[in-house]
Design an enzyme around this catalytic site. Sequence first.
Site, PDB file in Angstrom:
ATOM      1  NE  ARG A 186      -7.720   0.847 -11.494  1.00  0.00           N
ATOM      2  CZ  ARG A 186      -7.797  -0.125 -12.431  1.00  0.00           C
ATOM      3  NH1 ARG A 186      -6.895  -1.090 -12.495  1.00  0.00           N
ATOM      4  NH2 ARG A 186      -8.764  -0.114 -13.309  1.00  0.00           N
ATOM      5  CB  SER A 246     -12.930   5.246 -10.701  1.00  0.00           C
ATOM      6  OG  SER A 246     -13.552   4.918 -11.910  1.00  0.00           O
ATOM      7  CD  GLU A 316      -8.945   3.774  -9.129  1.00  0.00           C
ATOM      8  OE1 GLU A 316     -10.013   3.118  -9.185  1.00  0.00           O
ATOM      9  OE2 GLU A 316      -8.361   4.220 -10.137  1.00  0.00           O
TER      10      GLU A 316
HETATM   11  C1  FAD Z   1     -10.693  11.493 -16.307  1.00  0.00           C
HETATM   12  C2  FAD Z   1      -9.888  10.382 -15.666  1.00  0.00           C
HETATM   13  C3  FAD Z   1     -10.082   9.080 -16.075  1.00  0.00           C
HETATM   14  C4  FAD Z   1      -9.348   8.043 -15.480  1.00  0.00           C
HETATM   15  N1  FAD Z   1      -9.554   6.762 -15.905  1.00  0.00           N
HETATM   16  C5  FAD Z   1      -8.832   5.757 -15.358  1.00  0.00           C
HETATM   17  C6  FAD Z   1      -9.019   4.402 -15.805  1.00  0.00           C
HETATM   18  O1  FAD Z   1      -9.801   4.106 -16.697  1.00  0.00           O
HETATM   19  N2  FAD Z   1      -8.262   3.436 -15.218  1.00  0.00           N
HETATM   20  C7  FAD Z   1      -7.358   3.706 -14.235  1.00  0.00           C
HETATM   21  O2  FAD Z   1      -6.707   2.788 -13.741  1.00  0.00           O
HETATM   22  N3  FAD Z   1      -7.173   4.979 -13.786  1.00  0.00           N
HETATM   23  C8  FAD Z   1      -7.876   6.001 -14.329  1.00  0.00           C
HETATM   24  N4  FAD Z   1      -7.688   7.285 -13.880  1.00  0.00           N
HETATM   25  C9  FAD Z   1      -6.726   7.534 -12.792  1.00  0.00           C
HETATM   26  C10 FAD Z   1      -5.310   7.888 -13.289  1.00  0.00           C
HETATM   27  O3  FAD Z   1      -5.339   8.327 -14.608  1.00  0.00           O
HETATM   28  C11 FAD Z   1      -4.353   6.721 -13.176  1.00  0.00           C
HETATM   29  O4  FAD Z   1      -4.269   6.240 -11.849  1.00  0.00           O
HETATM   30  C12 FAD Z   1      -2.940   7.121 -13.632  1.00  0.00           C
HETATM   31  O5  FAD Z   1      -2.212   5.976 -13.862  1.00  0.00           O
HETATM   32  C13 FAD Z   1      -2.214   8.005 -12.630  1.00  0.00           C
HETATM   33  O6  FAD Z   1      -1.047   8.479 -13.261  1.00  0.00           O
HETATM   34  P1  FAD Z   1      -0.406   9.868 -12.831  1.00  0.00           P
HETATM   35  O7  FAD Z   1       0.891   9.980 -13.554  1.00  0.00           O
HETATM   36  O8  FAD Z   1      -1.351  10.975 -13.022  1.00  0.00           O
HETATM   37  O9  FAD Z   1      -0.133   9.595 -11.298  1.00  0.00           O
HETATM   38  P2  FAD Z   1      -0.329  10.606 -10.075  1.00  0.00           P
HETATM   39  O10 FAD Z   1      -1.775  10.876  -9.893  1.00  0.00           O
HETATM   40  O11 FAD Z   1       0.576  11.763 -10.227  1.00  0.00           O
HETATM   41  O12 FAD Z   1       0.200   9.680  -8.889  1.00  0.00           O
HETATM   42  C14 FAD Z   1      -0.533   8.519  -8.524  1.00  0.00           C
HETATM   43  C15 FAD Z   1       0.341   7.701  -7.567  1.00  0.00           C
HETATM   44  O13 FAD Z   1       1.493   7.231  -8.268  1.00  0.00           O
HETATM   45  C16 FAD Z   1       2.683   7.662  -7.609  1.00  0.00           C
HETATM   46  N5  FAD Z   1       3.677   7.910  -8.661  1.00  0.00           N
HETATM   47  C17 FAD Z   1       3.557   8.713  -9.751  1.00  0.00           C
HETATM   48  N6  FAD Z   1       4.663   8.630 -10.504  1.00  0.00           N
HETATM   49  C18 FAD Z   1       5.503   7.774  -9.886  1.00  0.00           C
HETATM   50  C19 FAD Z   1       6.812   7.287 -10.170  1.00  0.00           C
HETATM   51  N7  FAD Z   1       7.494   7.652 -11.260  1.00  0.00           N
HETATM   52  N8  FAD Z   1       7.385   6.447  -9.293  1.00  0.00           N
HETATM   53  C20 FAD Z   1       6.726   6.042  -8.169  1.00  0.00           C
HETATM   54  N9  FAD Z   1       5.477   6.455  -7.846  1.00  0.00           N
HETATM   55  C21 FAD Z   1       4.880   7.312  -8.704  1.00  0.00           C
HETATM   56  C22 FAD Z   1       2.283   8.900  -6.824  1.00  0.00           C
HETATM   57  O14 FAD Z   1       3.156   9.132  -5.735  1.00  0.00           O
HETATM   58  C23 FAD Z   1       0.880   8.513  -6.379  1.00  0.00           C
HETATM   59  O15 FAD Z   1       0.966   7.636  -5.290  1.00  0.00           O
HETATM   60  C24 FAD Z   1      -8.398   8.338 -14.465  1.00  0.00           C
HETATM   61  C25 FAD Z   1      -8.196   9.669 -14.073  1.00  0.00           C
HETATM   62  C26 FAD Z   1      -8.920  10.685 -14.662  1.00  0.00           C
HETATM   63  C27 FAD Z   1      -8.673  12.104 -14.236  1.00  0.00           C
END
Ligand code: FAD
EC number: 1.3.1.98
Length: 320
Positions: A186, A246, A316
């Site tokens: 992560r 998580s 995380e």
């Molecule tokens: C129900 C649920 C289940 C999940 N299961 C998992 C799992 O199994 N494994 C896992 O790893 N994660 C999991 N997650 C967490 C999440 O889905 C991941 O971390 C996902 O990759 C975040 O993507 P996002 O676009 O929503 O990012 P955001 O939450 O919008 O942003 C996360 C971070 O990324 C940065 N960011 C976003 N887009 C960009 C970009 N284009 N350029 C630079 N920085 C950027 C943001 O500034 C922030 O720091 C889960 C979340 C939920 C709600």
Amino acid sequence: MNKQQRESLAKLTKNWPSTMQFDVSMTSYSSLRAGGRAAGLIDIHTLPELQDFLVCLHEQQLVFRVIGRGSNILVTDKGFPGVMIQLKGELEQVCPVEAEKVEGGELLVKAGGGCSLGKFLSWCTKQGLSGLEFMTGIPGSVGGAVRMNAGALGGEIGDRLHSLECVDACGSVIQVPRAELRLSYRKVEFIGRIGRDRERDIDALVVASARFRLIPGVQEEIRSCCTGFLARRKGKQPTGVASAGSFFKNPTGDAAGRLIEAAGLKGHCCGEAMVSPVHANFIVNTGKSTATDILTLMQQVQETVFQKFAVRLEPEVEII
Ligand SMILES: Cc1cc2nc3c(=O)[nH]c(=O)nc-3n(C[C@H](O)[C@H](O)[C@H](O)COP(=O)(O)OP(=O)(O)OC[C@H]3O[C@@H](n4cnc5c(N)ncnc54)[C@H](O)[C@@H]3O)c2cc1C
């Protein structure tokens, strides 16, 4: 944000497809359905728009943060003084035209940083491209997943990453090969030339697009593999309730959920934030929880687990 800064941003974006918004509640931009306000928020549709916008922010000395689907962020109730950027339009497309061959018969595919993971994975399945099936069911965008090095069930998105196209705070486009990234659990850091020259972390760069190495496969087999991965996730996580997945990273050799459950914290609440009774590493918003409720609960969990097991849990979730 002062009046002059607002006017500069409003002027630059006047004829863009999306209107610049000011003083926006981040509640509906976070899967936790909680959070403070951002001074500004904009949807950006093209690479040149993104470059111009970052130059303007730089000139106005405003900070920014890119958000994807908000599935791993929480903005504190103090709020964010800068601009939240969402990537849309061209920046959320998968590019089939970019599919080109790399060594070993793999294909190179480019996906926009704003592309939803779900859309990207269905595109891969339809094209018969294998390698990222383990990501099925993880919410979020390609940019967010790369930034978090998201993964599940033994795989991480970084395993298939070939390179990134990023834009820095001065509006310059930078190509980042996989070799200049250190990807761990992560976590993503720049190393080599980019790490040295720029002396910055990934939060100072926008991931405009990412290229992945994928393996030609059979559509039906890829689909069934995705279904299998999805089935393995089901029943182990709370569904139909606001969360960020998580909440804590797993400490080396252990699971955060196991420690929290063993500390007797399942079902423990602070306001309307609760440690999920289904999976102890999920903090869920059962109603109208504030960011402060969630963060107070986070601290209570950290303190209790530390007192009982001498393990310091690290969130995380990105707290902004
Ligand atoms: C129900 C649920 C289940 C999940 N299961 C998992 C799992 O199994 N494994 C896992 O790893 N994660 C999991 N997650 C967490 C999440 O889905 C991941 O971390 C996902 O990759 C975040 O993507 P996002 O676009 O929503 O990012 P955001 O939450 O919008 O942003 C996360 C971070 O990324 C940065 N960011 C976003 N887009 C960009 C970009 N284009 N350029 C630079 N920085 C950027 C943001 O500034 C922030 O720091 C889960 C979340 C939920 C709600």
